[in-house]
Motif scaffolding. Structure first.
Motif, PDB file in Angstrom:
ATOM      1  N   HIS A   4       1.938  -6.275  -2.313  1.00 44.90           N
ATOM      2  CA  HIS A   4       0.629  -5.628  -2.251  1.00 44.90           C
ATOM      3  C   HIS A   4       0.462  -4.690  -3.448  1.00 44.90           C
ATOM      4  N   THR A   6      -0.819  -1.856  -3.808  1.00 42.94           N
ATOM      5  CA  THR A   6      -0.503  -0.462  -3.501  1.00 42.94           C
ATOM      6  C   THR A   6       0.996  -0.184  -3.642  1.00 42.94           C
ATOM      7  N   LEU A   7       1.799  -1.211  -3.396  1.00 45.38           N
ATOM      8  CA  LEU A   7       3.249  -1.038  -3.415  1.00 45.38           C
ATOM      9  C   LEU A   7       3.864  -1.267  -4.799  1.00 45.38           C
ATOM     10  N   GLN A   8       3.103  -1.892  -5.691  1.00 46.57           N
ATOM     11  CA  GLN A   8       3.653  -2.273  -6.984  1.00 46.57           C
ATOM     12  C   GLN A   8       4.197  -1.091  -7.801  1.00 46.57           C
ATOM     13  N   GLN A 119       2.083  -5.836   4.672  1.00 48.46           N
ATOM     14  CA  GLN A 119       1.094  -4.846   4.284  1.00 48.46           C
ATOM     15  C   GLN A 119       1.742  -3.473   4.129  1.00 48.46           C
ATOM     16  N   PRO A 120       1.151  -2.579   3.337  1.00 47.02           N
ATOM     17  CA  PRO A 120       1.708  -1.231   3.175  1.00 47.02           C
ATOM     18  C   PRO A 120       1.840  -0.468   4.484  1.00 47.02           C
ATOM     19  N   THR A 121       1.025  -0.809   5.478  1.00 47.27           N
ATOM     20  CA  THR A 121       1.046  -0.096   6.756  1.00 47.27           C
ATOM     21  C   THR A 121       2.070  -0.655   7.738  1.00 47.27           C
ATOM     22  N   GLU A 135       4.897   1.518   2.852  1.00 47.01           N
ATOM     23  CA  GLU A 135       4.487   2.291   1.680  1.00 47.01           C
ATOM     24  C   GLU A 135       5.257   3.605   1.597  1.00 47.01           C
ATOM     25  N   ARG A 139       7.893   4.555  -1.365  1.00 49.53           N
ATOM     26  CA  ARG A 139       7.643   5.760  -2.154  1.00 49.53           C
ATOM     27  C   ARG A 139       8.858   6.683  -2.115  1.00 49.53           C
TER      28      ARG A 139
END
Length: 274
Positions: A4, A6-8, A119-121, A135, A139
């Motif tokens: 995803h 957002t995760l890249q 998914q990030p969630t 996510e 992080r």
């Protein structure tokens, strides 16, 4: 890549740091693996063991079944005991064993990231049986691995990557903790502001405003007449915030202005991780 978007950034930061760690430790002779690092109680071998263990758990491997010795005086709470398990189980591994396992772990994790479609969630396993989103996990992992890369660089006298992708993630992670440091731990006066001016490879000016209820918020706007102001370089900021040095040890690198009791309280409570 199915990862995803957002995760890249977290995957990129991890890749950059883990490759730097591999490059740092590959040529080390056996004695170098026993060098002390700024991370309390841990040697170069221990740091690399910790990083391997983190990535094995990110991959989904079961944790080792192992009993910790009772003389590990740097281990004082449940989280430290949890983290020490992956370290102590590798404490007598040789240099070739360490570099081989690190290389194998990186290969597996790269393959996992290439095929990651969650998914990030999505909820994943965290320390001590906690759950957190994918996510949040990625992080935190990017932050941890970059900080430990810096631990290794300090121990080996190989400074660098203070402005790498992991450094920017670390900046945001540490800044997120500042309101609690100022407003809660240091008990800054209500309706006041504290300014942090950081220079170096990563530069920023941030203000923590404490409202009438004593809650702290992070702002980018400068404050006029702050209750306290700190000027320091980025490397010193990281070392303080990660508990690698005391305020006394870097007093010559930190300019603190304002009420002495308040500035001392903030610096005394500045470490948000160890």
């Amino acid at each position: 890549m199915s990862l995803h978007p957002t995760l890249q950034p977290y995957a990129d930061a991890w890749t950059h740091s883990i490759e730097a760690i591999s490059e740092l430790v590959e040529p080390l002779v056996e004695a170098d693996w026993n060098r002390r690092t700024p991370c309390p109680g841990w040697s170069v071998r221990d740091i690399v063991s910790h990083v391997i263990g983190l990535d094995c758990e990110m991959y989904g491997d079961p944790r080792p079944i192992h009993t910790l010795p009772r003389d590990l005086f740097h281990v004082t709470n449940d989280l430290q005991r949890y983290m020490e398990m992956q370290v102590d189980v590798r404490r007598h591994h040789t240099a070739p064993e360490m570099t081989s396992e690190l290389e194998y772990t990186v290969i597996r994790r790269n393959r996992q990231l290439r095929n990651e479609s969650r998914q990030p969630t999505a909820m994943v396993r965290g320390p001590l049986g906690t759950e957190l989103t994918l996510e949040e996990s990625m992080r935190l992992h990017a932050f941890n691995v970059w900080v430990h890369e810096q631990d290794l660089r300090a121990a080996l006298g190989r400074p660098g990557n203070l402005d790498s992708p992991g450094a920017h993630i670390t900046r945001d992670a540490l800044l997120a903790e500042l309101p609690a440091v100022v407003a809660e731990k240091a008990d800054a006066p209500r309706s006041s502001a504290v300014v942090f001016d950081v220079h170096g490879p990563i530069e920023f000016l941030r203000t923590i405003r404490v409202d009438i209820q004593g809650r702290g918020t992070l702002e980018t706007a400068p404050a006029l007449g702050p209750a306290a102001a700190f000027t320091l370089d980025w490397e010193t900021y990281v070392r303080l915030a990660c508990g690698r040095v005391t305020a006394e040890a870097v007093a010559d690198r930190v300019k603190a202005e304002g009420e002495p009791e308040l500035t001392a309280a903030i610096l005394r409570n500045f470490a948000v991780t160890r």
